[in-house]
Design a protein around this motif. Structure first.
Motif, PDB file in Angstrom:
ATOM      1  N   LEU A 139      18.854   8.832   6.637  1.00  0.00           N
ATOM      2  CA  LEU A 139      17.560   8.948   6.971  1.00  0.00           C
ATOM      3  C   LEU A 139      17.130   9.772   8.238  1.00  0.00           C
ATOM      4  O   LEU A 139      16.078  10.308   8.223  1.00  0.00           O
ATOM      5  N   ALA A 163      13.614   6.608  -0.914  1.00  0.00           N
ATOM      6  CA  ALA A 163      14.645   5.930  -1.695  1.00  0.00           C
ATOM      7  C   ALA A 163      14.660   6.020  -3.090  1.00  0.00           C
ATOM      8  O   ALA A 163      15.718   6.197  -3.767  1.00  0.00           O
ATOM      9  N   ARG A 164      13.429   6.274  -3.730  1.00  0.00           N
ATOM     10  CA  ARG A 164      13.355   6.474  -5.229  1.00  0.00           C
ATOM     11  C   ARG A 164      13.965   7.695  -5.590  1.00  0.00           C
ATOM     12  O   ARG A 164      14.421   7.979  -6.457  1.00  0.00           O
ATOM     13  N   ASN A 211      16.201   9.454  -4.133  1.00  0.00           N
ATOM     14  CA  ASN A 211      17.654   9.168  -3.831  1.00  0.00           C
ATOM     15  C   ASN A 211      18.222   8.446  -4.995  1.00  0.00           C
ATOM     16  O   ASN A 211      19.241   8.800  -5.600  1.00  0.00           O
ATOM     17  N   ASP A 212      17.797   7.365  -5.407  1.00  0.00           N
ATOM     18  CA  ASP A 212      18.248   6.610  -6.427  1.00  0.00           C
ATOM     19  C   ASP A 212      17.803   7.001  -7.777  1.00  0.00           C
ATOM     20  O   ASP A 212      18.868   6.540  -8.679  1.00  0.00           O
ATOM     21  N   PRO A 243      21.865   4.541   4.036  1.00  0.00           N
ATOM     22  CA  PRO A 243      20.404   5.011   4.518  1.00  0.00           C
ATOM     23  C   PRO A 243      20.351   5.338   5.886  1.00  0.00           C
ATOM     24  O   PRO A 243      19.652   6.345   6.502  1.00  0.00           O
ATOM     25  N   LEU A 287       9.366   5.940   3.090  1.00  0.00           N
ATOM     26  CA  LEU A 287      10.614   5.363   2.866  1.00  0.00           C
ATOM     27  C   LEU A 287      10.900   4.895   1.256  1.00  0.00           C
ATOM     28  O   LEU A 287      11.982   5.198   0.611  1.00  0.00           O
ATOM     29  N   THR A 288       9.913   4.396   0.721  1.00  0.00           N
ATOM     30  CA  THR A 288       9.822   3.946  -0.630  1.00  0.00           C
ATOM     31  C   THR A 288      10.073   5.272  -1.509  1.00  0.00           C
ATOM     32  O   THR A 288      11.131   5.355  -2.407  1.00  0.00           O
ATOM     33  N   TRP A 290      11.492   0.788  -6.844  1.00  0.00           N
ATOM     34  CA  TRP A 290      12.440   1.701  -6.243  1.00  0.00           C
ATOM     35  C   TRP A 290      13.202   2.446  -7.124  1.00  0.00           C
ATOM     36  O   TRP A 290      13.722   3.345  -7.005  1.00  0.00           O
TER      37      TRP A 290
END
Length: 217
Positions: free
Chosen positions: A54, A76-77, A79-80, A50, A72-73, A4
């Motif tokens: 989301l 998330a990546r 975003n991160d 999230p 979703l993964t 992630w």
């Protein structure tokens, strides 16, 4: 968990873009808009979980659980990756492309700016209150506001001459610095207790208004 923390590759970004195009409506954000949206939240005054952001991106349940986990993964990546990119001065906005009759495609910030404005909407009272009283923040947002007005994302009571091609490209090039400066601004000027609890103040400079959203008044 380490997966992630890795920024999506170009191939993975294309995969996410195709998903958003296939499952989004006319008013939904595409990849460039999602990146602008997540950027505004990442650099803003208060973090967003999230479960808050989301629903602004995904609007229907996943029929295929494995596809859902994959999307979703990737989100998330994406975003991160924003905060580390800002820390290493490697942040670049994801821009849309416009076909031109001759030469390479031209880039447009319209989708990114639309997403950025929706990210501000998610924390509208906080942004409005500070923008109404601190001209420094408005100045730091200058290139983004100029692009958003030129692309029709924002409306403004003041008159702005359309950007020329060179001016537009210059503003595009200034996005990473503007994003970094706004992130630093909120780091150096955190919200006071009064700001966290008070409604948006009146007076001062008034930010532009979104054409189809809640920001501002």
């Amino acid at each position: 968990m380490s997966e992630w923390l890795v920024s999506p590759s170009d191939t993975e970004l294309e995969e996410l873009d195709q998903f958003l195009r296939a499952h989004g409506g006319e008013e939904d954000l595409l990849l460039d808009g999602v990146h602008g949206f997540l950027t505004a939240l990442a650099i803003g005054p208060t973090p967003a979980k999230p479960e808050e952001w989301l629903p602004e991106i995904l609007h229907e349940p996943f029929v295929d659980p494995s596809l859902g986990e994959r999307v979703l993964t990737l989100l998330a990546r994406l975003n991160d990756a924003i905060a580390p990119e800002l820390e290493t001065s490697s942040y670049e906005p994801i821009l849309g492309e416009l076909d031109v009759e001759e030469g390479p495609p031209a880039f447009t910030a319209r989708g990114w700016c639309e997403g950025f404005s929706r990210g501000i909407d998610l924390r509208a009272p906080v942004w409005e209150g500070r923008l109404g009283h601190d001209s420094e923040l408005m100045e730091l947002l200058g290139p983004i506001i100029a692009l958003a007005i030129d692309d029709g994302v924002f409306e403004s009571d003041a008159e702005f001459a359309p950007l020329g091609d060179d001016e537009y490209d210059e503003c595009l090039a200034q996005i990473p610095a503007a994003v970094g400066a706004v992130a630093q601004y909120w780091h150096d000027h955190p919200l006071s207790v009064a700001e966290q609890n008070a409604p948006p103040g009146e007076g001062g400079q008034v930010p532009p208004r979104r054409r189809s959203g809640r920001w501002v008044h």
